[in-house]
Design a protein around this motif. Structure first.
Motif, PDB file in Angstrom:
ATOM      1  N   UNK A 215       0.851  -1.193   0.000  1.00 52.53           N
ATOM      2  CA  UNK A 215       0.000   0.000   0.000  1.00 52.53           C
ATOM      3  C   UNK A 215       0.887   1.244   0.000  1.00 52.53           C
ATOM      4  N   UNK A 216       0.736   2.150  -0.981  1.00 53.70           N
ATOM      5  CA  UNK A 216       1.509   3.393  -0.970  1.00 53.70           C
ATOM      6  C   UNK A 216       1.053   4.306   0.165  1.00 53.70           C
ATOM      7  N   UNK A 217       2.021   4.893   0.859  1.00 47.09           N
ATOM      8  CA  UNK A 217       1.733   5.724   2.022  1.00 47.09           C
ATOM      9  C   UNK A 217       2.499   7.038   1.929  1.00 47.09           C
ATOM     10  N   UNK A 218       2.099   7.983   2.769  1.00 54.21           N
ATOM     11  CA  UNK A 218       2.843   9.237   2.853  1.00 54.21           C
ATOM     12  C   UNK A 218       2.771   9.787   4.272  1.00 54.21           C
ATOM     13  N   UNK A 219       3.784  10.549   4.626  1.00 53.39           N
ATOM     14  CA  UNK A 219       3.833  11.206   5.923  1.00 53.39           C
ATOM     15  C   UNK A 219       4.465  12.573   5.734  1.00 53.39           C
ATOM     16  N   UNK A 220       3.844  13.594   6.313  1.00 48.80           N
ATOM     17  CA  UNK A 220       4.356  14.954   6.203  1.00 48.80           C
ATOM     18  C   UNK A 220       5.171  15.302   7.440  1.00 48.80           C
ATOM     19  N   UNK A 221       6.425  15.656   7.227  1.00 47.11           N
ATOM     20  CA  UNK A 221       7.299  16.097   8.313  1.00 47.11           C
ATOM     21  C   UNK A 221       7.300  17.624   8.328  1.00 47.11           C
ATOM     22  N   UNK A 222       7.089  18.209   9.510  1.00 49.44           N
ATOM     23  CA  UNK A 222       7.012  19.662   9.645  1.00 49.44           C
ATOM     24  C   UNK A 222       7.887  20.132  10.799  1.00 49.44           C
ATOM     25  N   UNK A 223       8.696  21.171  10.543  1.00 48.87           N
ATOM     26  CA  UNK A 223       9.540  21.760  11.585  1.00 48.87           C
ATOM     27  C   UNK A 223       9.331  23.266  11.621  1.00 48.87           C
ATOM     28  N   UNK A 224       9.396  23.806  12.827  1.00 49.81           N
ATOM     29  CA  UNK A 224       9.129  25.231  13.021  1.00 49.81           C
ATOM     30  C   UNK A 224      10.288  26.125  12.609  1.00 49.81           C
ATOM     31  N   UNK A 225      11.493  25.564  12.605  1.00 51.82           N
ATOM     32  CA  UNK A 225      12.665  26.383  12.288  1.00 51.82           C
ATOM     33  C   UNK A 225      13.708  25.548  11.571  1.00 51.82           C
ATOM     34  N   UNK A 226      14.643  26.231  10.917  1.00 47.86           N
ATOM     35  CA  UNK A 226      15.718  25.537  10.215  1.00 47.86           C
ATOM     36  C   UNK A 226      16.635  24.837  11.210  1.00 47.86           C
ATOM     37  N   UNK A 227      16.752  25.414  12.416  1.00 45.30           N
ATOM     38  CA  UNK A 227      17.592  24.815  13.453  1.00 45.30           C
ATOM     39  C   UNK A 227      16.992  23.498  13.941  1.00 45.30           C
ATOM     40  N   UNK A 228      15.676  23.487  14.145  1.00 44.32           N
ATOM     41  CA  UNK A 228      15.000  22.272  14.578  1.00 44.32           C
ATOM     42  C   UNK A 228      15.103  21.195  13.509  1.00 44.32           C
ATOM     43  N   UNK A 229      14.899  21.589  12.264  1.00 38.54           N
ATOM     44  CA  UNK A 229      15.019  20.658  11.138  1.00 38.54           C
ATOM     45  C   UNK A 229      16.410  20.031  11.097  1.00 38.54           C
ATOM     46  N   UNK A 231      18.694  19.757  13.411  1.00 39.07           N
ATOM     47  CA  UNK A 231      18.993  18.915  14.570  1.00 39.07           C
ATOM     48  C   UNK A 231      18.275  17.577  14.491  1.00 39.07           C
ATOM     49  N   UNK A 232      16.981  17.612  14.210  1.00 39.52           N
ATOM     50  CA  UNK A 232      16.177  16.387  14.219  1.00 39.52           C
ATOM     51  C   UNK A 232      16.576  15.435  13.096  1.00 39.52           C
ATOM     52  N   UNK A 233      16.774  15.957  11.907  1.00 39.74           N
ATOM     53  CA  UNK A 233      17.029  15.090  10.762  1.00 39.74           C
ATOM     54  C   UNK A 233      18.491  14.683  10.630  1.00 39.74           C
ATOM     55  N   UNK A 234      19.313  15.127  11.567  1.00 40.13           N
ATOM     56  CA  UNK A 234      20.690  14.625  11.649  1.00 40.13           C
ATOM     57  C   UNK A 234      20.793  13.475  12.642  1.00 40.13           C
ATOM     58  N   UNK A 235      19.661  13.112  13.261  1.00 37.66           N
ATOM     59  CA  UNK A 235      19.677  12.145  14.350  1.00 37.66           C
ATOM     60  C   UNK A 235      20.105  10.746  13.962  1.00 37.66           C
ATOM     61  N   UNK A 236      20.003  10.398  12.675  1.00 39.24           N
ATOM     62  CA  UNK A 236      20.377   9.048  12.243  1.00 39.24           C
ATOM     63  C   UNK A 236      21.762   9.004  11.617  1.00 39.24           C
ATOM     64  N   UNK A 237      22.495  10.123  11.724  1.00 36.06           N
ATOM     65  CA  UNK A 237      23.902  10.139  11.307  1.00 36.06           C
ATOM     66  C   UNK A 237      24.741   9.594  12.454  1.00 36.06           C
ATOM     67  N   UNK A 247      25.155  19.074   5.397  1.00 29.13           N
ATOM     68  CA  UNK A 247      23.948  18.300   5.693  1.00 29.13           C
ATOM     69  C   UNK A 247      22.711  19.167   5.481  1.00 29.13           C
ATOM     70  N   UNK A 248      22.777  20.411   5.948  1.00 26.50           N
ATOM     71  CA  UNK A 248      21.647  21.320   5.808  1.00 26.50           C
ATOM     72  C   UNK A 248      21.371  21.660   4.349  1.00 26.50           C
ATOM     73  N   UNK A 249      22.419  21.782   3.547  1.00 25.05           N
ATOM     74  CA  UNK A 249      22.233  22.040   2.118  1.00 25.05           C
ATOM     75  C   UNK A 249      21.412  20.932   1.475  1.00 25.05           C
ATOM     76  N   UNK A 250      21.700  19.688   1.851  1.00 24.10           N
ATOM     77  CA  UNK A 250      20.937  18.556   1.308  1.00 24.10           C
ATOM     78  C   UNK A 250      19.499  18.593   1.799  1.00 24.10           C
TER      79      UNK A 250
END
Length: 275
Positions: A215-229, A231-237, A247-250
């Motif tokens: 089944x195709x699915x989707x999830x929307x990720x939302x962050x209030x600031x570039x700093x939060x984005x 920090x959170x999306x670097x968590x699996x590095x 990392x932020x450029x990507x």
């Protein structure tokens, strides 16, 4: 199963996939008390009931599969905060939810009362220890396999517990920027390491052939600031040192500013196995 087919020791592969990269087993998997504390704390912040965005199309597909069976009784393993529970309750005379967390079961019961749903029972136990007093018309288990170390025994118990069976889990692909981190920056990533394909193969080795619906699915990720984005999306590095600006450029390729926030719609899939 053809006698000449050798898939190897799938149970060992599953166990290896559940373990951390250093070979250890996470506390939530090996310590029941830690798992109970996790859910107790999680529910403190969950004020209102609403199913996860990704679970809505899955619930519809699951309903389509199960309603043909006209089950009188359904057993649900690991209901969590009830993404599928109340859909299941609408399909049968009696739904029984099994979970190791008494707080989860209390939450499910509370929401059921709010919805005026009165056909839900609960069993407080992990699946390996659950004592069942009957054989059910159907059994349902989704995204609840992360603590089932001895997966072969758990799947056999699922098979024996009911006449009809629906199980599964969400699957990949992972977020595309994680692949970019690895390929462009040479970073080590903590990938998701187990998936529904293990379940299919282990069931096959148990002489159980299953249907599989993707089944195709989707999830929307939302962050209030570039700093939060960042920090959170670097968590699996996994690397301790790296260039955060690269990392932020990507990340900015995928996350777009919308209404003062940063959003990305991730497309992935879910697998429903039934037999």
């Amino acid at each position: 199963m053809h006698y000449g087919v050798d898939l190897g020791d799938m149970q060992s592969l599953w166990k290896n996939a559940l373990h951390e990269m250093d070979g250890s087993c996470c506390l939530r998997s090996r310590d029941d008390s830690v798992e109970k504390i996790f859910w107790k704390q999680y529910l403190l912040n969950k004020k209102d009931y609403h199913p996860d965005e990704y679970s809505i199309p899955l619930a519809l597909e699951i309903k389509n599969i199960l309603e043909v069976q006209k089950p009188d009784t359904i057993l649900e393993l690991g209901p969590g905060w009830g993404n599928y529970t109340f859909t299941l309750a609408s399909l049968c005379k009696e739904l029984t939810c099994v979970d190791i967390s008494p707080d989860i079961l209390q939450y499910i019961t509370k929401i059921a009362m709010q919805k005026e749903i009165y056909n839900i029972k609960t069993i407080s136990s992990k699946w390996e220890d659950a004592i069942l007093s009957q054989k059910y018309s159907a059994i349902f288990a989704y995204n609840c396999f992360y603590r089932m170390i001895n997966i072969r025994e758990c799947l056999q118990k699922i098979h024996d517990a009911a006449e009809f069976h629906v199980i599964g889990m969400t699957s990949g692909p992972d977020q595309p920027y994680l692949k970019d981190f690895k390929e462009e920056l040479g970073l080590s990533i903590k990938w998701h390491r187990f998936d529904y394909i293990y379940l299919i193969n282990i069931l096959y080795q148990l002489d159980i052939d299953v249907n599989c619906k993707i089944v195709p699915l989707k999830k929307t990720y939302t962050y209030d600031s570039i700093e939060e984005l960042s920090k959170k999306e670097s968590g699996r590095i996994l690397d301790r040192q790296y260039d955060q600006s690269k990392v932020l450029e990507i990340l900015k390729r995928y996350y777009k500013p919308i209404g003062g926030k940063y959003q990305f719609e991730h497309h992935f899939c879910g697998a429903i196995l039934f037999w």
